[in-house]
Design a protein around this motif. Structure first.
Motif, PDB file in Angstrom:
ATOM      1  N   LEU A 156      53.293  41.802  33.605  1.00 36.51           N
ATOM      2  CA  LEU A 156      52.013  41.448  34.195  1.00 36.51           C
ATOM      3  C   LEU A 156      50.891  41.746  33.207  1.00 36.51           C
ATOM      4  CD1 LEU A 156      52.399  42.870  37.818  1.00 36.51           C
ATOM      5  CD2 LEU A 156      52.851  40.533  37.017  1.00 36.51           C
ATOM      6  N   ASN A 157      50.046  40.750  32.964  1.00 36.45           N
ATOM      7  CA  ASN A 157      48.854  40.937  32.142  1.00 36.45           C
ATOM      8  C   ASN A 157      47.655  41.025  33.081  1.00 36.45           C
ATOM      9  OD1 ASN A 157      47.389  41.082  29.664  1.00 36.45           O
ATOM     10  ND2 ASN A 157      46.753  38.966  29.977  1.00 36.45           N
ATOM     11  N   VAL A 158      47.020  42.192  33.112  1.00 34.03           N
ATOM     12  CA  VAL A 158      45.957  42.483  34.068  1.00 34.03           C
ATOM     13  C   VAL A 158      44.644  42.651  33.322  1.00 34.03           C
ATOM     14  CG1 VAL A 158      45.161  44.049  35.877  1.00 34.03           C
ATOM     15  CG2 VAL A 158      47.619  43.619  35.583  1.00 34.03           C
ATOM     16  N   ASN A 159      43.619  41.901  33.732  1.00 32.73           N
ATOM     17  CA  ASN A 159      42.280  42.014  33.163  1.00 32.73           C
ATOM     18  C   ASN A 159      41.294  42.340  34.281  1.00 32.73           C
ATOM     19  OD1 ASN A 159      42.066  41.049  30.118  1.00 32.73           O
ATOM     20  ND2 ASN A 159      43.692  39.861  31.108  1.00 32.73           N
ATOM     21  N   VAL A 160      40.499  43.387  34.051  1.00 34.79           N
ATOM     22  CA  VAL A 160      39.591  43.906  35.068  1.00 34.79           C
ATOM     23  C   VAL A 160      38.158  43.652  34.630  1.00 34.79           C
ATOM     24  CG1 VAL A 160      38.892  45.967  36.359  1.00 34.79           C
ATOM     25  CG2 VAL A 160      41.286  45.688  35.625  1.00 34.79           C
ATOM     26  N   PRO A 161      37.312  43.089  35.498  1.00 42.04           N
ATOM     27  CA  PRO A 161      35.904  42.928  35.133  1.00 42.04           C
ATOM     28  C   PRO A 161      35.251  44.283  34.866  1.00 42.04           C
ATOM     29  CG  PRO A 161      36.425  41.765  37.173  1.00 42.04           C
ATOM     30  CD  PRO A 161      37.604  42.620  36.863  1.00 42.04           C
ATOM     31  N   THR A 174      46.627  34.354  38.309  1.00 46.04           N
ATOM     32  CA  THR A 174      46.059  33.341  37.423  1.00 46.04           C
ATOM     33  C   THR A 174      47.084  32.870  36.400  1.00 46.04           C
ATOM     34  OG1 THR A 174      45.276  35.038  35.871  1.00 46.04           O
ATOM     35  CG2 THR A 174      43.753  34.354  37.616  1.00 46.04           C
ATOM     36  N   ARG A 175      46.738  31.767  35.743  1.00 46.06           N
ATOM     37  CA  ARG A 175      47.448  31.339  34.541  1.00 46.06           C
ATOM     38  C   ARG A 175      46.568  31.651  33.333  1.00 46.06           C
ATOM     39  NH1 ARG A 175      45.366  26.692  32.218  1.00 46.06           N
ATOM     40  NH2 ARG A 175      43.975  25.443  33.565  1.00 46.06           N
ATOM     41  N   LEU A 176      47.181  31.643  32.162  1.00 45.49           N
ATOM     42  CA  LEU A 176      46.415  31.837  30.943  1.00 45.49           C
ATOM     43  C   LEU A 176      45.541  30.619  30.661  1.00 45.49           C
ATOM     44  CD1 LEU A 176      49.060  33.337  28.473  1.00 45.49           C
ATOM     45  CD2 LEU A 176      47.355  34.574  29.805  1.00 45.49           C
ATOM     46  N   GLY A 177      44.286  30.859  30.331  1.00 49.76           N
ATOM     47  CA  GLY A 177      43.453  29.799  29.793  1.00 49.76           C
ATOM     48  C   GLY A 177      43.699  29.653  28.298  1.00 49.76           C
ATOM     49  N   ASP A 207      39.859  25.840  27.594  1.00 47.19           N
ATOM     50  CA  ASP A 207      40.373  25.669  28.953  1.00 47.19           C
ATOM     51  C   ASP A 207      40.076  26.943  29.726  1.00 47.19           C
ATOM     52  OD1 ASP A 207      41.713  25.252  31.315  1.00 47.19           O
ATOM     53  OD2 ASP A 207      43.714  25.236  30.427  1.00 47.19           O
ATOM     54  N   ASP A 208      39.061  26.907  30.577  1.00 45.18           N
ATOM     55  CA  ASP A 208      38.731  28.047  31.430  1.00 45.18           C
ATOM     56  C   ASP A 208      38.539  27.565  32.865  1.00 45.18           C
ATOM     57  OD1 ASP A 208      36.355  26.714  31.098  1.00 45.18           O
ATOM     58  OD2 ASP A 208      35.275  28.397  30.201  1.00 45.18           O
ATOM     59  N   GLY A 209      39.466  26.704  33.306  1.00 48.46           N
ATOM     60  CA  GLY A 209      39.416  26.123  34.640  1.00 48.46           C
ATOM     61  C   GLY A 209      39.485  27.158  35.745  1.00 48.46           C
ATOM     62  N   PRO A 210      39.281  26.756  36.995  1.00 48.44           N
ATOM     63  CA  PRO A 210      39.152  27.692  38.105  1.00 48.44           C
ATOM     64  C   PRO A 210      40.390  28.538  38.382  1.00 48.44           C
ATOM     65  CG  PRO A 210      39.265  25.419  38.902  1.00 48.44           C
ATOM     66  CD  PRO A 210      39.082  25.351  37.423  1.00 48.44           C
ATOM     67  N   ASP A 211      41.564  28.112  37.927  1.00 46.92           N
ATOM     68  CA  ASP A 211      42.780  28.887  38.161  1.00 46.92           C
ATOM     69  C   ASP A 211      43.154  29.774  36.981  1.00 46.92           C
ATOM     70  OD1 ASP A 211      43.360  26.701  36.550  1.00 46.92           O
ATOM     71  OD2 ASP A 211      45.348  26.361  37.419  1.00 46.92           O
ATOM     72  N   THR A 212      42.279  29.876  35.977  1.00 48.79           N
ATOM     73  CA  THR A 212      42.604  30.641  34.767  1.00 48.79           C
ATOM     74  C   THR A 212      42.136  32.081  34.868  1.00 48.79           C
ATOM     75  OG1 THR A 212      40.522  30.091  33.652  1.00 48.79           O
ATOM     76  CG2 THR A 212      42.384  28.571  33.348  1.00 48.79           C
ATOM     77  N   ASP A 213      42.663  32.887  33.952  1.00 49.14           N
ATOM     78  CA  ASP A 213      42.235  34.283  33.857  1.00 49.14           C
ATOM     79  C   ASP A 213      40.767  34.389  33.463  1.00 49.14           C
ATOM     80  OD1 ASP A 213      42.844  33.243  31.316  1.00 49.14           O
ATOM     81  OD2 ASP A 213      44.146  34.901  30.729  1.00 49.14           O
ATOM     82  N   PHE A 214      40.285  33.483  32.601  1.00 48.48           N
ATOM     83  CA  PHE A 214      38.874  33.487  32.237  1.00 48.48           C
ATOM     84  C   PHE A 214      37.985  33.380  33.479  1.00 48.48           C
ATOM     85  CE2 PHE A 214      40.676  31.650  28.252  1.00 48.48           C
ATOM     86  CZ  PHE A 214      40.173  32.581  27.354  1.00 48.48           C
ATOM     87  N   ALA A 215      38.285  32.410  34.335  1.00 50.91           N
ATOM     88  CA  ALA A 215      37.462  32.159  35.507  1.00 50.91           C
ATOM     89  C   ALA A 215      37.491  33.330  36.478  1.00 50.91           C
ATOM     90  CB  ALA A 215      37.919  30.874  36.194  1.00 50.91           C
ATOM     91  N   ALA A 216      38.652  33.939  36.654  1.00 48.76           N
ATOM     92  CA  ALA A 216      38.766  35.059  37.586  1.00 48.76           C
ATOM     93  C   ALA A 216      37.872  36.220  37.166  1.00 48.76           C
ATOM     94  CB  ALA A 216      40.218  35.513  37.684  1.00 48.76           C
ATOM     95  N   SER A 223      42.111  39.739  37.295  1.00 49.10           N
ATOM     96  CA  SER A 223      43.064  38.677  36.967  1.00 49.10           C
ATOM     97  C   SER A 223      44.440  39.288  36.719  1.00 49.10           C
ATOM     98  CB  SER A 223      42.610  37.925  35.720  1.00 49.10           C
ATOM     99  OG  SER A 223      43.646  37.109  35.216  1.00 49.10           O
ATOM    100  N   ILE A 224      45.453  38.756  37.391  1.00 51.35           N
ATOM    101  CA  ILE A 224      46.838  39.184  37.184  1.00 51.35           C
ATOM    102  C   ILE A 224      47.660  37.953  36.816  1.00 51.35           C
ATOM    103  CG2 ILE A 224      48.866  40.298  38.176  1.00 51.35           C
ATOM    104  CD1 ILE A 224      47.059  41.801  40.057  1.00 51.35           C
TER     105      ILE A 224
END
Length: 248
Positions: A156-161, A174-177, A207-216, A223-224
């Motif tokens: 799991l790749n986890v990114n926290v705001p 999410t998927r990877l952007g 690619d930073d669409g609504p389902d990506t890690d960037f968007a989350a 983002s997980i």
């Protein structure tokens, strides 16, 4: 009680590693093995040209004069009698989103744990302020892992705001952007007049669409992203077969 191996790529004295340790200490037995210096961008490299040094520090952490993958290899593979149940890498000071995972030492440390048969999580904070928020996320995930059934060879790749805990809006799978290509290298000169080059930052996201890690992360969500290591471009297999058949 679970046995966790903690590592990172920012170095054994990084504040994110300490924040991860403090957040997880009430929930598990912890062992910390991390690089003796900042090894950001080391990716999945292992040190094969020389032996490695493992040094116990007054903090109880262990420092290795090698890469993040070296640290996890030593932490899992025979230096101690007890095997960990889980490898957690981080908390990185800075996000690891999209194509970052190909270069990230944070993700590489988790990947090495996965390669050695461990469940693994890579933790990153999209900034440098609210490590306590990322620590609470890590503790929440560790507490709930028994209810998660992952396919083999997954991490799991986890990114926290970088926000106070009360301002985080929740979790998203999410998927990877994808980032855009890097700019041209930045030329500079050293004090002796010799030309040197800095790697330039990437350009705007491709690619930073609504389902990506960037968007989350941008929207204030954790983002997980489940990751695998199969780099095969499966949709291209038939095209390559047809191409080779035409050559014979």
């Amino acid at each position: 009680m679970r046995r966790l191996l903690l590592s990172n790529d920012d170095g054994v004295n990084a504040p994110g590693l300490r924040a991860l340790y403090d957040a997880l200490l009430p929930h598990a037995r912890l062992r910390v093995v991390a690089p003796d210096r900042d090894r950001s961008g080391a990716s999945n490299s292992l040190t094969l040209s020389r032996p490695l040094s493992l040094t116990a520090l007054e903090s109880g952490f262990h420092a290795v004069d090698g890469t993040p993958a070296d640290c996890v290899y030593l932490g899992v593979n025979g230096v101690w009698d007890e095997m960990p149940d889980l490898v957690i890498s981080g908390i990185n000071h800075g996000a690891n989103l999209g194509d970052d995972v190909l270069y990230s030492g944070t993700v590489a440390a988790a990947m090495e744990g996965r390669n050695l048969g461990m469940t693994a999580i890579a933790m990153s904070l999209a900034g440098r302020r609210h490590f306590d928020s990322a620590g609470r996320v890590a503790a929440s995930l560790v507490g709930a892992l028994e209810q998660l059934s992952l396919p083999p060879r997954t991490l799991l790749n986890v990114n926290v705001p970088d926000l106070p805990w009360q301002e985080i809006r929740g979790f998203r799978v999410t998927r990877l952007g994808h980032r855009g290509p890097a700019e041209r290298p930045i030329e500079t000169r050293d004090p002796r007049g010799r030309v040197r080059y800095w790697i330039a930052p990437v350009s705007d996201n491709a690619d930073d669409g609504p389902d990506t890690d960037f968007a989350a992360v941008e929207s204030g969500h954790v983002s997980i992203t489940p990751l695998q290591t199969d780099l095969t471009r499966h949709v291209a297999l038939e095209d390559v077969r047809d191409w080779l058949d035409a050559l014979t």
